[in-house]
Enzyme design. Structure first.
Site, PDB file in Angstrom:
ATOM      1  N   ASP A 146      17.107 -14.642   2.511  1.00  0.00           N
ATOM      2  CA  ASP A 146      17.892 -13.492   2.043  1.00  0.00           C
ATOM      3  C   ASP A 146      19.384 -13.774   2.219  1.00  0.00           C
ATOM      4  O   ASP A 146      20.147 -12.890   2.602  1.00  0.00           O
ATOM      5  CB  ASP A 146      17.481 -12.239   2.812  1.00  0.00           C
ATOM      6  CG  ASP A 146      18.024 -10.956   2.190  1.00  0.00           C
ATOM      7  OD1 ASP A 146      18.323 -10.960   0.987  1.00  0.00           O
ATOM      8  OD2 ASP A 146      18.176  -9.955   2.920  1.00  0.00           O
ATOM      9  N   CYS A 200      -2.953  -4.922  -8.439  1.00  0.00           N
ATOM     10  CA  CYS A 200      -2.554  -3.518  -8.298  1.00  0.00           C
ATOM     11  C   CYS A 200      -3.449  -2.612  -9.145  1.00  0.00           C
ATOM     12  O   CYS A 200      -3.664  -1.446  -8.800  1.00  0.00           O
ATOM     13  CB  CYS A 200      -1.096  -3.325  -8.729  1.00  0.00           C
ATOM     14  SG  CYS A 200       0.108  -3.936  -7.533  1.00  0.00           S
ATOM     15  N   CYS A 206       2.252   3.726  -4.487  1.00  0.00           N
ATOM     16  CA  CYS A 206       3.611   3.423  -4.034  1.00  0.00           C
ATOM     17  C   CYS A 206       4.640   4.224  -4.822  1.00  0.00           C
ATOM     18  O   CYS A 206       5.609   4.742  -4.250  1.00  0.00           O
ATOM     19  CB  CYS A 206       3.894   1.930  -4.158  1.00  0.00           C
ATOM     20  SG  CYS A 206       3.744   1.256  -5.830  1.00  0.00           S
ATOM     21  N   CYS A 210       7.151   7.623  -3.268  1.00  0.00           N
ATOM     22  CA  CYS A 210       8.599   7.498  -3.117  1.00  0.00           C
ATOM     23  C   CYS A 210       9.249   8.875  -3.025  1.00  0.00           C
ATOM     24  O   CYS A 210       9.158   9.671  -3.970  1.00  0.00           O
ATOM     25  CB  CYS A 210       9.194   6.720  -4.283  1.00  0.00           C
ATOM     26  SG  CYS A 210      10.990   6.540  -4.181  1.00  0.00           S
ATOM     27  N   CYS A 226      17.006   4.824  -4.201  1.00  0.00           N
ATOM     28  CA  CYS A 226      16.149   4.344  -3.120  1.00  0.00           C
ATOM     29  C   CYS A 226      16.763   4.672  -1.759  1.00  0.00           C
ATOM     30  O   CYS A 226      17.946   4.432  -1.530  1.00  0.00           O
ATOM     31  CB  CYS A 226      15.962   2.835  -3.279  1.00  0.00           C
ATOM     32  SG  CYS A 226      15.050   2.055  -1.936  1.00  0.00           S
ATOM     33  N   CYS A 253      13.496   2.670   4.489  1.00  0.00           N
ATOM     34  CA  CYS A 253      12.335   3.483   4.136  1.00  0.00           C
ATOM     35  C   CYS A 253      11.138   2.559   3.964  1.00  0.00           C
ATOM     36  O   CYS A 253      11.259   1.480   3.381  1.00  0.00           O
ATOM     37  CB  CYS A 253      12.618   4.236   2.839  1.00  0.00           C
ATOM     38  SG  CYS A 253      11.258   5.285   2.254  1.00  0.00           S
ATOM     39  N   CYS A 256       6.722   3.348   0.401  1.00  0.00           N
ATOM     40  CA  CYS A 256       5.944   2.693  -0.652  1.00  0.00           C
ATOM     41  C   CYS A 256       5.026   1.611  -0.091  1.00  0.00           C
ATOM     42  O   CYS A 256       4.025   1.242  -0.732  1.00  0.00           O
ATOM     43  CB  CYS A 256       6.857   2.130  -1.740  1.00  0.00           C
ATOM     44  SG  CYS A 256       7.905   0.748  -1.222  1.00  0.00           S
ATOM     45  N   CYS A 260       0.407   1.645   0.545  1.00  0.00           N
ATOM     46  CA  CYS A 260      -0.222   0.579  -0.242  1.00  0.00           C
ATOM     47  C   CYS A 260      -1.556   0.180   0.385  1.00  0.00           C
ATOM     48  O   CYS A 260      -1.607  -0.209   1.562  1.00  0.00           O
ATOM     49  CB  CYS A 260       0.697  -0.631  -0.323  1.00  0.00           C
ATOM     50  SG  CYS A 260      -0.033  -2.031  -1.222  1.00  0.00           S
TER      51      CYS A 260
END
Length: 364
Positions: A146, A200, A206, A210, A226, A253, A256, A260
């Site tokens: 990242d 999925c 998910c 939200c 978001c 957060c 989501c 799952c």
């Protein structure tokens, strides 16, 4: 006698097998190609301005689309996953339901992952270097986590590490999604893994979960809505229309991911550095709000949270206090910040106090 012939098939498997010794769930091998569909999807997302104030995402697109440009000589990419969970998913589901507690995203409860993963990726790379020292090969590499314009999820997906879920995150049938990603760019011509299939199906849990309806469509996130963006990347005032929905989430957060179905298979982390610090998984909202700047800086040293700054912390916690059940201690705590130097903080404090005034009027 020094060998000069590498069996890249065997070496690839040896490198992948060694990943767990450095704390990673697994390693997979990606090519340096980002397919045209992924490039177009990202371009469309940028054109729709879904990135908000994260202007860096709109820069260096050629580096994202051509990862080999990030490190000369790269011919393959080792993709790794590292779990950050130190307690099972149900634990985080339960703490989210307590409005008197400040919810910090599960990935940020311990030490800053950038530092932890970079160290482990470097150790892993050094092992590879030593492992092939017997061969006449000039090993070259660069590690990322990242930390550069890389389409990490796309590379991981193409390496068979998982598939992109409707919440835009990487999912895996055996490992869920609650993990960090990291990469080693290398000049070793390793054998590339094949992508896996998506699983999925018709599930939209998910998207439905939200709180701010940030998913415009499956696989498309409007970051400006978001909660992770609003409480972390956003440097200014949080739009009023999202404040109630934020609830007690003061940093990031997990919603989501918590809903799952695949995350029932999430792995617990082997990294001691990800253990919860400063009671952040059981932090009272009033306590969080009354920390002095010096106290906050001391407690957040070495944490990913540190980079948002103290004022943004107070902004976020003020919203959580405004959403908590009314009591005298909360009102008193909020009033103690009415003269705080930051206009942004004062605005959110005033909003929070107004919520309690409205609650009192409704109860009378």
């Amino acid at each position: 006698m020094v060998k000069n012939i590498l069996d890249y098939s065997q070496l690839t498997q040896e490198i992948k097998d060694k990943a767990t010794a450095f704390g990673f769930i697994e390693a997979t091998i990606a090519s340096i190609k980002v397919d045209a569909t992924a490039q177009q999807d990202f371009t469309d997302w940028l054109n729709n301005k879904f990135y908000g104030d994260m202007d860096y995402l709109a820069r260096n697109t050629q580096l994202r689309f051509h990862p080999e440009l990030l490190h000369n000589g790269t011919v393959s990419i080792i993709c790794v996953k590292a779990s950050y969970l130190t307690k099972i998913v149900s634990y985080h589901q339960e703490r989210l339901q307590n409005p008197a507690k400040a919810y910090v995203s599960s990935y940020a409860l311990g030490r800053d992952y950038h530092k932890v993963l970079r160290k482990q990726l470097t150790l892993y790379s050094n092992w590879i270097k030593q492992h092939i020292a017997q061969y006449n090969f000039e090993f070259d590499y660069r590690v990322f986590t990242d930390s550069a314009p890389i389409m990490e999820i796309e590379l991981a997906k193409n390496s068979g590490s998982g598939w992109r879920g409707k919440n835009t995150l990487l999912l895996n049938k055996e490992q869920g999604s609650m993990f960090f990603l990291g990469e080693i760019f290398t000049n070793l011509p390793l054998l590339v893994d094949s992508p896996t299939t998506a699983h999925c199906g018709s599930c939209t849990k998910c998207m439905v979960a939200c709180p701010t309806n940030a998913f415009i469509a499956p696989y498309v996130l409007d970051a400006t809505k978001c909660i992770s963006y609003l409480t972390i990347e956003n440097k200014g005032s949080i739009p009023i229309e999202y404040r109630k929905a934020i609830g007690n989430r003061i940093y990031g957060c997990d919603d989501c991911q918590l809903v799952c179905p695949w995350n029932k298979f999430s792995k617990l982390s082997t990294f001691k550095d990800f253990a919860t610090r400063n009671n952040l998984d059981n932090l009272d909202v009033i306590t969080a709000f009354l920390w002095t700047k010096n106290t906050w800086m001391e407690k957040m040293q070495g944490s990913a949270i540190y980079r948002i700054g103290y004022d943004a912390w107070l902004r976020n916690v003020a919203i959580a206090l405004g959403n908590a059940p009314t009591n005298e201690k909360i009102v008193t705590a909020l009033k103690s910040r009415l003269d705080y130097p930051s206009e942004m903080v004062k605005e959110h404090v005033a909003w929070a106090l107004m919520q309690h005034l409205i609650n009192n009027n409704l109860e009378q």
